[in-house]
Design a protein around this motif. Structure first.
Motif, PDB file in Angstrom:
ATOM      1  N   GLN A  37      11.471  -1.898  -9.372  1.00 29.96           N
ATOM      2  CA  GLN A  37      12.518  -0.887  -9.465  1.00 29.96           C
ATOM      3  C   GLN A  37      11.999   0.460  -9.959  1.00 29.96           C
ATOM      4  OE1 GLN A  37      15.791  -2.004 -11.971  1.00 29.96           O
ATOM      5  NE2 GLN A  37      17.124  -0.441 -11.111  1.00 29.96           N
ATOM      6  N   THR A  38      10.982   0.450 -10.766  1.00 26.91           N
ATOM      7  CA  THR A  38      10.457   1.685 -11.336  1.00 26.91           C
ATOM      8  C   THR A  38       9.095   2.013 -10.728  1.00 26.91           C
ATOM      9  OG1 THR A  38      11.606   1.164 -13.391  1.00 26.91           O
ATOM     10  CG2 THR A  38       9.958   2.894 -13.498  1.00 26.91           C
ATOM     11  N   VAL A  39       9.111   2.662  -9.553  1.00 32.25           N
ATOM     12  CA  VAL A  39       7.873   3.130  -8.926  1.00 32.25           C
ATOM     13  C   VAL A  39       7.605   4.523  -9.496  1.00 32.25           C
ATOM     14  CG1 VAL A  39       6.711   3.764  -6.788  1.00 32.25           C
ATOM     15  CG2 VAL A  39       8.226   1.781  -6.834  1.00 32.25           C
ATOM     16  N   GLU A  40       6.482   4.650 -10.175  1.00 33.50           N
ATOM     17  CA  GLU A  40       6.173   5.909 -10.838  1.00 33.50           C
ATOM     18  C   GLU A  40       5.379   6.879  -9.978  1.00 33.50           C
ATOM     19  OE1 GLU A  40       4.267   4.350 -14.430  1.00 33.50           O
ATOM     20  OE2 GLU A  40       6.067   5.051 -15.485  1.00 33.50           O
ATOM     21  N   LYS A  41       4.573   6.336  -9.061  1.00 37.50           N
ATOM     22  CA  LYS A  41       3.658   7.213  -8.330  1.00 37.50           C
ATOM     23  C   LYS A  41       3.302   6.588  -6.988  1.00 37.50           C
ATOM     24  CE  LYS A  41      -0.847   9.433  -9.008  1.00 37.50           C
ATOM     25  NZ  LYS A  41      -1.998   9.539  -9.883  1.00 37.50           N
ATOM     26  N   ILE A  42       3.171   7.448  -5.973  1.00 37.77           N
ATOM     27  CA  ILE A  42       2.629   7.052  -4.669  1.00 37.77           C
ATOM     28  C   ILE A  42       1.424   7.955  -4.447  1.00 37.77           C
ATOM     29  CG2 ILE A  42       4.182   8.571  -3.410  1.00 37.77           C
ATOM     30  CD1 ILE A  42       4.203   6.583  -1.114  1.00 37.77           C
ATOM     31  N   TYR A  43       0.329   7.390  -3.927  1.00 42.03           N
ATOM     32  CA  TYR A  43      -0.890   8.183  -3.786  1.00 42.03           C
ATOM     33  C   TYR A  43      -1.805   7.572  -2.732  1.00 42.03           C
ATOM     34  CZ  TYR A  43      -2.662   4.583  -7.002  1.00 42.03           C
ATOM     35  OH  TYR A  43      -2.997   3.393  -7.591  1.00 42.03           O
ATOM     36  N   VAL A  44      -2.816   8.355  -2.332  1.00 38.99           N
ATOM     37  CA  VAL A  44      -3.827   7.926  -1.368  1.00 38.99           C
ATOM     38  C   VAL A  44      -5.123   7.689  -2.130  1.00 38.99           C
ATOM     39  CG1 VAL A  44      -5.143   8.564   0.686  1.00 38.99           C
ATOM     40  CG2 VAL A  44      -2.745   9.248   0.480  1.00 38.99           C
ATOM     41  N   LYS A  45      -5.726   6.526  -1.898  1.00 38.70           N
ATOM     42  CA  LYS A  45      -7.013   6.202  -2.511  1.00 38.70           C
ATOM     43  C   LYS A  45      -7.786   5.335  -1.525  1.00 38.70           C
ATOM     44  CE  LYS A  45      -9.011   3.628  -6.346  1.00 38.70           C
ATOM     45  NZ  LYS A  45      -8.711   2.696  -7.423  1.00 38.70           N
ATOM     46  N   ASP A  46      -9.052   5.658  -1.323  1.00 36.71           N
ATOM     47  CA  ASP A  46      -9.905   4.906  -0.401  1.00 36.71           C
ATOM     48  C   ASP A  46      -9.266   4.777   0.986  1.00 36.71           C
ATOM     49  OD1 ASP A  46     -11.751   4.539  -2.464  1.00 36.71           O
ATOM     50  OD2 ASP A  46     -10.773   2.682  -3.123  1.00 36.71           O
ATOM     51  N   GLU A  47      -8.657   5.876   1.442  1.00 39.38           N
ATOM     52  CA  GLU A  47      -8.024   5.941   2.756  1.00 39.38           C
ATOM     53  C   GLU A  47      -6.920   4.905   2.938  1.00 39.38           C
ATOM     54  OE1 GLU A  47     -10.808   6.312   5.980  1.00 39.38           O
ATOM     55  OE2 GLU A  47     -12.164   7.528   4.771  1.00 39.38           O
ATOM     56  N   LYS A  48      -6.239   4.564   1.845  1.00 38.90           N
ATOM     57  CA  LYS A  48      -5.102   3.645   1.867  1.00 38.90           C
ATOM     58  C   LYS A  48      -3.985   4.250   1.030  1.00 38.90           C
ATOM     59  CE  LYS A  48      -8.026  -0.442   2.256  1.00 38.90           C
ATOM     60  NZ  LYS A  48      -8.447  -1.679   1.619  1.00 38.90           N
ATOM     61  N   LEU A  49      -2.770   3.799   1.305  1.00 39.82           N
ATOM     62  CA  LEU A  49      -1.594   4.251   0.572  1.00 39.82           C
ATOM     63  C   LEU A  49      -1.322   3.263  -0.556  1.00 39.82           C
ATOM     64  CD1 LEU A  49       0.370   6.602   0.964  1.00 39.82           C
ATOM     65  CD2 LEU A  49       1.761   5.108   2.395  1.00 39.82           C
ATOM     66  N   TRP A  50      -1.086   3.768  -1.784  1.00 39.25           N
ATOM     67  CA  TRP A  50      -0.888   2.938  -2.971  1.00 39.25           C
ATOM     68  C   TRP A  50       0.335   3.389  -3.741  1.00 39.25           C
ATOM     69  CZ3 TRP A  50      -4.432  -0.925  -4.185  1.00 39.25           C
ATOM     70  CH2 TRP A  50      -5.630  -0.910  -3.451  1.00 39.25           C
ATOM     71  N   TYR A  51       0.831   2.492  -4.607  1.00 39.85           N
ATOM     72  CA  TYR A  51       1.830   2.911  -5.583  1.00 39.85           C
ATOM     73  C   TYR A  51       1.534   2.277  -6.927  1.00 39.85           C
ATOM     74  CZ  TYR A  51       4.392  -1.550  -5.067  1.00 39.85           C
ATOM     75  OH  TYR A  51       4.757  -2.872  -5.040  1.00 39.85           O
ATOM     76  N   SER A  52       1.979   2.955  -7.970  1.00 41.53           N
ATOM     77  CA  SER A  52       1.935   2.440  -9.333  1.00 41.53           C
ATOM     78  C   SER A  52       3.370   2.304  -9.795  1.00 41.53           C
ATOM     79  CB  SER A  52       1.203   3.403 -10.270  1.00 41.53           C
ATOM     80  OG  SER A  52      -0.140   3.538  -9.883  1.00 41.53           O
ATOM     81  N   ALA A  53       3.659   1.201 -10.469  1.00 44.96           N
ATOM     82  CA  ALA A  53       5.028   0.935 -10.898  1.00 44.96           C
ATOM     83  C   ALA A  53       5.020   0.211 -12.235  1.00 44.96           C
ATOM     84  CB  ALA A  53       5.745   0.090  -9.839  1.00 44.96           C
ATOM     85  N   LEU A  54       6.212   0.006 -12.757  1.00 41.09           N
ATOM     86  CA  LEU A  54       6.396  -0.795 -13.959  1.00 41.09           C
ATOM     87  C   LEU A  54       7.377  -1.914 -13.645  1.00 41.09           C
ATOM     88  CD1 LEU A  54       6.764   2.022 -16.663  1.00 41.09           C
ATOM     89  CD2 LEU A  54       4.775   0.543 -16.272  1.00 41.09           C
ATOM     90  N   GLU A  55       7.052  -3.103 -14.132  1.00 39.40           N
ATOM     91  CA  GLU A  55       7.954  -4.249 -14.012  1.00 39.40           C
ATOM     92  C   GLU A  55       8.350  -4.708 -15.410  1.00 39.40           C
ATOM     93  OE1 GLU A  55       6.562  -7.454 -11.567  1.00 39.40           O
ATOM     94  OE2 GLU A  55       7.287  -6.436  -9.782  1.00 39.40           O
ATOM     95  N   HIS A  56       9.391  -5.507 -15.467  1.00 34.53           N
ATOM     96  CA  HIS A  56       9.897  -6.007 -16.748  1.00 34.53           C
ATOM     97  C   HIS A  56       9.104  -7.206 -17.248  1.00 34.53           C
ATOM     98  CE1 HIS A  56      13.469  -3.762 -15.442  1.00 34.53           C
ATOM     99  NE2 HIS A  56      13.658  -3.589 -16.731  1.00 34.53           N
ATOM    100  N   ASP A  57       8.875  -7.229 -18.521  1.00 32.60           N
ATOM    101  CA  ASP A  57       8.470  -8.441 -19.227  1.00 32.60           C
ATOM    102  C   ASP A  57       9.757  -8.909 -19.895  1.00 32.60           C
ATOM    103  OD1 ASP A  57       7.738 -10.369 -21.056  1.00 32.60           O
ATOM    104  OD2 ASP A  57       5.989  -9.280 -21.796  1.00 32.60           O
TER     105      ASP A  57
END
Length: 189
Positions: free
Chosen positions: A130-150
């Motif tokens: 639910q909480t995607v913080e960032k979308i970015y390109v790295k090593d010619e691929k599309l990535w995202y960074s997010a947070l999940e619940h503990d």
């Protein structure tokens, strides 16, 4: 006879266009490419407005970080973005979710438009955190960074477990392919 005249007219137009293209000087060609780059930059600046217009047509409480609009592949004519929105304006706390969108550059108008085949809530599954913080390109691929619940320690408002995943579009859906990193939780797919 009319068909033959029409065919000759098309051939003449084609030859004329090719002749003009061939007599364009190197300097004129550079100026044209520079103008094209400038118009593409101007279109990029307008991309958040295009996304906002689309998002406001599907929900409420729209939130877009302009840094989450990336060109992929670099130098190409496509942008990818992620925003959060309360789809359908259901209201209530914690109802927003991420939505991934693809924008394509119209070569004719030099404006970005939403590619509806790869954009929207129905293409962004609930398995994406639910909480995607960032979308970015790295090593010619599309990535995202997010947070999940503990769920043993986090409140519903505040996920704390970092997740990094490669973003792929397969079978009509965006999927997150998690990577093995220290502290990276495996996402549901």
């Amino acid at each position: 006879m009319k068909i033959m005249a029409f065919g000759i007219g098309i051939l003449t137009a084609f030859i004329t266009m090719n002749a003009v293209a061939e007599i364009m000087t190197e300097e004129q060609e550079k100026a044209y490419e520079q103008q094209k780059k400038q118009r593409k930059k101007e279109a990029f600046v307008k991309a958040p407005d295009v996304i906002a217009s689309y998002a406001n047509s599907i929900g409420c409480i729209f939130n877009l970080n302009p840094e989450n609009i990336v060109e992929f592949p670099e130098g190409g004519n496509r942008l990818f973005a992620v925003f959060s929105i309360d789809v359908g304006c259901s209201g209530g706390s914690n109802m927003s979710r991420p939505v991934f969108v693809e924008l394509e550059l119209s070569i004719a108008s030099m404006q970005y438009y939403i590619n509806f085949e790869h954009s929207g809530p129905s293409q962004t599954p609930m398995s994406i955190p639910q909480t995607v913080e960032k979308i970015y390109v790295k090593d010619e691929k599309l990535w995202y960074s997010a947070l999940e619940h503990d769920w043993n320690k986090d409140g519903i408002c505040c996920p704390s477990v970092p997740v990094t995943a490669e973003l792929k579009f397969e079978n009509g859906m965006w999927i997150g392919v998690p990577v093995d990193l220290p502290g990276n939780k495996k996402t549901r797919n």
